[in-house]
Structure formats: C-alpha cells, structure tokens
Design a protein around this motif. Sequence first.
Motif, PDB file in Angstrom:
ATOM      1  N   ALA A 187       0.821  -1.212   0.000  1.00 17.29           N
ATOM      2  CA  ALA A 187       0.000   0.000   0.000  1.00 17.29           C
ATOM      3  C   ALA A 187       0.853   1.260   0.000  1.00 17.29           C
ATOM      4  N   GLU A 188       2.151   1.111   0.178  1.00 15.88           N
ATOM      5  CA  GLU A 188       3.027   2.281   0.259  1.00 15.88           C
ATOM      6  C   GLU A 188       2.937   3.194  -0.963  1.00 15.88           C
ATOM      7  N   PRO A 189       2.853   2.656  -2.197  1.00 13.11           N
ATOM      8  CA  PRO A 189       2.745   3.561  -3.354  1.00 13.11           C
ATOM      9  C   PRO A 189       1.547   4.506  -3.275  1.00 13.11           C
ATOM     10  N   TYR A 190       0.449   4.066  -2.689  1.00 14.81           N
ATOM     11  CA  TYR A 190      -0.697   4.953  -2.530  1.00 14.81           C
ATOM     12  C   TYR A 190      -0.388   6.087  -1.554  1.00 14.81           C
ATOM     13  N   GLU A 191       0.296   5.760  -0.480  1.00 10.44           N
ATOM     14  CA  GLU A 191       0.650   6.775   0.507  1.00 10.44           C
ATOM     15  C   GLU A 191       1.595   7.805  -0.097  1.00 10.44           C
ATOM     16  N   ARG A 192       2.510   7.347  -0.924  1.00 15.41           N
ATOM     17  CA  ARG A 192       3.452   8.269  -1.564  1.00 15.41           C
ATOM     18  C   ARG A 192       2.734   9.135  -2.602  1.00 15.41           C
ATOM     19  N   ALA A 193       1.808   8.539  -3.324  1.00 13.50           N
ATOM     20  CA  ALA A 193       1.032   9.317  -4.299  1.00 13.50           C
ATOM     21  C   ALA A 193       0.192  10.377  -3.584  1.00 13.50           C
ATOM     22  N   GLU A 194      -0.434  10.005  -2.481  1.00 14.08           N
ATOM     23  CA  GLU A 194      -1.236  10.968  -1.715  1.00 14.08           C
ATOM     24  C   GLU A 194      -0.371  12.140  -1.254  1.00 14.08           C
ATOM     25  N   SER A 195       0.832  11.830  -0.757  1.00 15.36           N
ATOM     26  CA  SER A 195       1.737  12.877  -0.297  1.00 15.36           C
ATOM     27  C   SER A 195       2.137  13.797  -1.449  1.00 15.36           C
ATOM     28  N   ALA A 196       2.431  13.214  -2.605  1.00 16.11           N
ATOM     29  CA  ALA A 196       2.828  14.007  -3.770  1.00 16.11           C
ATOM     30  C   ALA A 196       1.676  14.882  -4.269  1.00 16.11           C
ATOM     31  N   LEU A 197       0.472  14.341  -4.272  1.00 17.43           N
ATOM     32  CA  LEU A 197      -0.691  15.107  -4.711  1.00 17.43           C
ATOM     33  C   LEU A 197      -0.963  16.281  -3.775  1.00 17.43           C
ATOM     34  N   ARG A 198      -0.883  16.044  -2.479  1.00 19.27           N
ATOM     35  CA  ARG A 198      -1.099  17.126  -1.518  1.00 19.27           C
ATOM     36  C   ARG A 198      -0.061  18.235  -1.714  1.00 19.27           C
ATOM     37  N   SER A 199       1.200  17.833  -1.854  1.00 21.14           N
ATOM     38  CA  SER A 199       2.272  18.814  -2.012  1.00 21.14           C
ATOM     39  C   SER A 199       2.076  19.650  -3.272  1.00 21.14           C
ATOM     40  N   ARG A 200       1.675  18.987  -4.350  1.00 25.10           N
ATOM     41  CA  ARG A 200       1.500  19.699  -5.625  1.00 25.10           C
ATOM     42  C   ARG A 200       0.366  20.720  -5.521  1.00 25.10           C
ATOM     43  N   LEU A 201      -0.748  20.333  -4.931  1.00 22.10           N
ATOM     44  CA  LEU A 201      -1.887  21.241  -4.827  1.00 22.10           C
ATOM     45  C   LEU A 201      -1.607  22.387  -3.853  1.00 22.10           C
ATOM     46  N   ILE A 202      -0.920  22.104  -2.778  1.00 26.64           N
ATOM     47  CA  ILE A 202      -0.555  23.167  -1.834  1.00 26.64           C
ATOM     48  C   ILE A 202       0.388  24.160  -2.503  1.00 26.64           C
ATOM     49  N   ALA A 203       1.317  23.656  -3.316  1.00 25.25           N
ATOM     50  CA  ALA A 203       2.251  24.538  -4.030  1.00 25.25           C
ATOM     51  C   ALA A 203       1.527  25.469  -4.991  1.00 25.25           C
ATOM     52  N   LEU A 204       0.338  25.073  -5.431  1.00 23.76           N
ATOM     53  CA  LEU A 204      -0.463  25.898  -6.331  1.00 23.76           C
ATOM     54  C   LEU A 204      -1.417  26.818  -5.576  1.00 23.76           C
ATOM     55  N   GLY A 205      -1.274  26.846  -4.259  1.00 20.32           N
ATOM     56  CA  GLY A 205      -2.090  27.741  -3.442  1.00 20.32           C
ATOM     57  C   GLY A 205      -3.299  27.094  -2.812  1.00 20.32           C
ATOM     58  N   GLY A 206      -3.406  25.768  -2.909  1.00 23.24           N
ATOM     59  CA  GLY A 206      -4.542  25.077  -2.329  1.00 23.24           C
ATOM     60  C   GLY A 206      -4.538  25.131  -0.805  1.00 23.24           C
ATOM     61  N   ASP A 207      -5.719  25.191  -0.227  1.00 24.21           N
ATOM     62  CA  ASP A 207      -5.872  25.223   1.225  1.00 24.21           C
ATOM     63  C   ASP A 207      -5.379  23.899   1.820  1.00 24.21           C
ATOM     64  N   PRO A 208      -4.341  23.938   2.679  1.00 21.96           N
ATOM     65  CA  PRO A 208      -3.822  22.684   3.242  1.00 21.96           C
ATOM     66  C   PRO A 208      -4.873  21.862   3.967  1.00 21.96           C
ATOM     67  N   ALA A 209      -5.847  22.519   4.589  1.00 22.10           N
ATOM     68  CA  ALA A 209      -6.891  21.784   5.310  1.00 22.10           C
ATOM     69  C   ALA A 209      -7.764  20.992   4.354  1.00 22.10           C
ATOM     70  N   LEU A 210      -8.067  21.562   3.179  1.00 18.69           N
ATOM     71  CA  LEU A 210      -8.843  20.835   2.173  1.00 18.69           C
ATOM     72  C   LEU A 210      -8.010  19.737   1.535  1.00 18.69           C
TER      73      LEU A 210
END
Length: 219
Positions: A187-210
């Motif tokens: 299941a680790e690849p899913y956890e890494r993908a989730e982390s990468a997706l969160r980082s990418r959206l936050i870098a674009l100004g996304g609300d970290p809480a969302l």
Amino acid sequence: MTQPPLDRRRVRGDESRRAVLDHAVQTATVDGLEGLTIGRLADASGHSKSGIATLFGSKEQLQLAAVAAAREVFIDTVTTPARARTPRGLVRVCALLTDWLTYSRERVFRGGCFFAAASVEYAAKPGAVRDAIVAADQEWEDYLTISLERAAAAGELPLLDDARQLTFEIVSLLESANTRSLLHESAEPYERAESALRSRLIALGGDPALVARIGSAAG
C-alpha cells in the motif's frame, strides 16, 4: 394505464449478459482483454459457449462490451459519488482523487485499475477496442481538468495556469501508484502518491486543510 407484458426471455438475456460481463471485466484486469475467450468465460460464468457467442457475437464485441462495462463501474465508483457529496471546486478535486485511490486500493477490479491495464495493453494496437479505451480515458481526464479549472476560477488554486498539465501529472501519479502497488503487493505507493498530490496542490495555493482530505474517508 396497462403495462406492456414483461419479456422474460429478454430479462434473462440481460441478466446473463451482465453476469458474463462481470467475469469478463475481472478477467481482463488480470489476463488482459486479449485473454478474453468465449471458452474461458463459459467455464468461469457457467454459461455455454454458444450462449456467450449469441450474447456478444464476436471476440471484439465482447471486448468492447467489457470496456463499456468497466467505464460504468468507474463512473459509479469514482465520479458519481464525488459529484454527489461535494460542491464544485477544490473539495471536489480532492474527492475525485480520494475516490480514484480507493477504487484502485480496494481492488474494485481484481487486477487494479481496468483502464490503466488496458491502456498499456492497447497502446500500440489501433482499432475499435483501443478507440473505446482512449475515449473512456479522455472522458475521465477531461472531467478532472474541468474540475481543476473550476477550482482555479474560484480562487482555490490561484497559481494554477495549466490545468491540462496538472491533470497529466495527477493521472501519472495515480496510475504509477496502482501499478507499483500491484507489482510490490504494498500500500506504500498509494501513501506516496497521496503525499505528492497534496504537495502539488498546496504549491499551487490550495488550502492545506482541504488538501489534507486526499486519501481520507471524508474525501
């Protein structure tokens, strides 16, 4: 008003078709669409070869029906639930990504994402089956792109200037997680993908809480 009489033969035929397609789609995610044969499906589904041939006519028609059935499952599992429980914007983007990850992680299809597997199998095989796979893939990517554009228009991704590029990156992460999870039985690849997706959206100004909802039950 009098209801028309029920055509029980048609009802039985529809039920048989659905049962065979369920076996076909599950088989295709493991053995590929080319691995679908009338004989194998007859053994797996308990129907006769002649019955399956009558239902689908040819191997290509069976393959096309399997792609169409997989598309409906994907819509029912990923896009429809996300649309039903979220408003437009970043919260919906997060729900779509969460539902895709759940769809793959929980093995809705035995071999992971049907379209991730089929896309690789048919990448260099032109024809009607490939066209159907491309159309289904494009439908998903177009909807994800539109959802990202709406989030940007609402000011929720203020630094996003190319939604199609971001869609490419997101789909690459999702499909890589699907493949690597299957290959490594982890299941680790899913956890890494989730982390990468969160980082990418936050870098674009996304609300970290969302963005933190990605991968969570809340979606």
